[in-house]
Design a protein around this motif. Sequence first.
Motif, PDB file in Angstrom:
ATOM      1  N   PRO A  11      46.951  26.274  38.116  1.00  0.00           N
ATOM      2  CA  PRO A  11      46.822  25.723  36.760  1.00  0.00           C
ATOM      3  C   PRO A  11      47.504  26.556  35.681  1.00  0.00           C
ATOM      4  CG  PRO A  11      44.756  26.706  37.481  1.00  0.00           C
ATOM      5  CD  PRO A  11      45.652  26.687  38.665  1.00  0.00           C
ATOM      6  N   LEU A  12      47.925  27.779  36.000  1.00  0.00           N
ATOM      7  CA  LEU A  12      48.563  28.632  34.993  1.00  0.00           C
ATOM      8  C   LEU A  12      50.081  28.665  35.138  1.00  0.00           C
ATOM      9  CD1 LEU A  12      46.080  31.669  35.161  1.00  0.00           C
ATOM     10  CD2 LEU A  12      45.999  29.706  33.636  1.00  0.00           C
ATOM     11  N   MET A  62      47.106  38.673  37.019  1.00  0.00           N
ATOM     12  CA  MET A  62      46.006  39.075  37.890  1.00  0.00           C
ATOM     13  C   MET A  62      45.527  37.902  38.746  1.00  0.00           C
ATOM     14  SD  MET A  62      43.774  41.432  35.303  1.00  0.00           S
ATOM     15  CE  MET A  62      44.423  42.972  34.642  1.00  0.00           C
ATOM     16  N   TYR A  63      45.498  36.729  38.134  1.00  0.00           N
ATOM     17  CA  TYR A  63      45.091  35.524  38.865  1.00  0.00           C
ATOM     18  C   TYR A  63      45.997  35.311  40.075  1.00  0.00           C
ATOM     19  CZ  TYR A  63      44.897  30.512  39.903  1.00  0.00           C
ATOM     20  OH  TYR A  63      44.822  29.301  40.541  1.00  0.00           O
ATOM     21  N   THR A 102      45.047  45.243  47.396  1.00  0.00           N
ATOM     22  CA  THR A 102      45.435  44.676  46.107  1.00  0.00           C
ATOM     23  C   THR A 102      44.211  44.224  45.331  1.00  0.00           C
ATOM     24  OG1 THR A 102      47.579  43.934  46.926  1.00  0.00           O
ATOM     25  CG2 THR A 102      46.746  42.834  44.974  1.00  0.00           C
ATOM     26  N   LYS A 103      43.286  43.550  46.019  1.00  0.00           N
ATOM     27  CA  LYS A 103      42.075  43.083  45.374  1.00  0.00           C
ATOM     28  C   LYS A 103      41.247  44.273  44.859  1.00  0.00           C
ATOM     29  CE  LYS A 103      40.759  40.293  48.798  1.00  0.00           C
ATOM     30  NZ  LYS A 103      39.887  39.335  49.516  1.00  0.00           N
ATOM     31  N   LYS A 104      41.265  45.349  45.615  1.00  0.00           N
ATOM     32  CA  LYS A 104      40.522  46.565  45.223  1.00  0.00           C
ATOM     33  C   LYS A 104      41.119  47.171  43.965  1.00  0.00           C
ATOM     34  CE  LYS A 104      39.001  51.026  47.051  1.00  0.00           C
ATOM     35  NZ  LYS A 104      39.118  51.978  48.171  1.00  0.00           N
ATOM     36  N   LEU A 105      42.464  47.179  43.871  1.00  0.00           N
ATOM     37  CA  LEU A 105      43.145  47.729  42.687  1.00  0.00           C
ATOM     38  C   LEU A 105      42.780  46.956  41.443  1.00  0.00           C
ATOM     39  CD1 LEU A 105      46.771  48.584  43.897  1.00  0.00           C
ATOM     40  CD2 LEU A 105      45.173  50.154  42.825  1.00  0.00           C
ATOM     41  N   ILE A 106      42.766  45.636  41.546  1.00  0.00           N
ATOM     42  CA  ILE A 106      42.477  44.781  40.395  1.00  0.00           C
ATOM     43  C   ILE A 106      41.018  44.930  39.981  1.00  0.00           C
ATOM     44  CG2 ILE A 106      42.334  42.403  39.567  1.00  0.00           C
ATOM     45  CD1 ILE A 106      45.153  43.429  39.803  1.00  0.00           C
ATOM     46  N   HIS A 107      40.120  44.939  40.949  1.00  0.00           N
ATOM     47  CA  HIS A 107      38.693  45.024  40.635  1.00  0.00           C
ATOM     48  C   HIS A 107      38.323  46.414  40.148  1.00  0.00           C
ATOM     49  CE1 HIS A 107      37.141  41.099  41.909  1.00  0.00           C
ATOM     50  NE2 HIS A 107      38.197  41.070  42.672  1.00  0.00           N
TER      51      HIS A 107
END
Length: 300
Positions: free
Chosen positions: A31-32, A280-281, A295-300
């Motif tokens: 959607p973005l 980020m999305y 990657t998910k760990k870096l963002i969170h």
Amino acid sequence: MSLNSPKFEENNSEFVETKQSQTTSVASEDPLQNLCLASQDVLQKAQQSGRSKCRKCGGSRMFYCYTCYVPVENVPVEQIPLVKLPLKIDIIKHPNETDGKSTAIHAKLLAPEFVNIYTYPCIPEYEEKDHEVALVFPGPQSVSIKDISFHLQKRIQDNIRVKNDDPDKPSVKRKKTEELEDCDLIDSKCKDMTLKKIIFIDSTWNQTNKILTDERLQGLLQVELKTRKTCFWRHQKGKPDTFLSTIEAIYYFLVDYHTDILKEKYKGQYDNLLFFYSFMYQLIKNAKCSGDKETKKLIH
């Protein structure tokens, strides 16, 4: 085949329907995707190099420091877009809201001259400005964005009449000239009337009540957004997908304000408010598909 022939029109209609179906399908997946954004190469490079130091506090962060509201060392400030907004924004953050998870920071980073963030209970007094300030929050008394001007004008009229009907004032017959002056004052203020500041609450939906019931926010015009679905990856358990993240709420409010109040065609003027959010999305979406836990760990 003639362009005006029934066969051409039938084939063209099928082509248009197919393209619209494909566009809708892609949009629902991402959607973005159609945002008018500045180049996100700077974020791509920063993501590949990992965490970096905050220019102010020296803390190790990804992309930006969520306590100092500045990009980190490996994200050059000049490569971050600046967004000009049509009004000021106050964000009231719940003290239990985790700074590192708040998307409100994005608004401050991308529109620093227009956005202020306050941590509850330290918030401004709005009572004297209630005719030019509104709070975005759904509720039984909330109005739509297109009706903001009408309700703010009504407040100006009511405020002037209340002052004139003050029971503490001596009861004297008012002259016609005074009544005319009041009418002129109302007309003048209504012509100059414009929404100058909009307030957003940054917290989980379960925490909003404490802030919403604060006496300093009582009596403010409440505005409700059109229904839209969130893309936020930290979905609140048990809440519908129409509950937006703070940066989504700010973005969608401004898009509707631009078309419904400013009466101008929207051409992506505020899309860069989603500069960090959309990146980020996409990162998290890709990480989920590939199973990239790092990657998910870096963002969170």
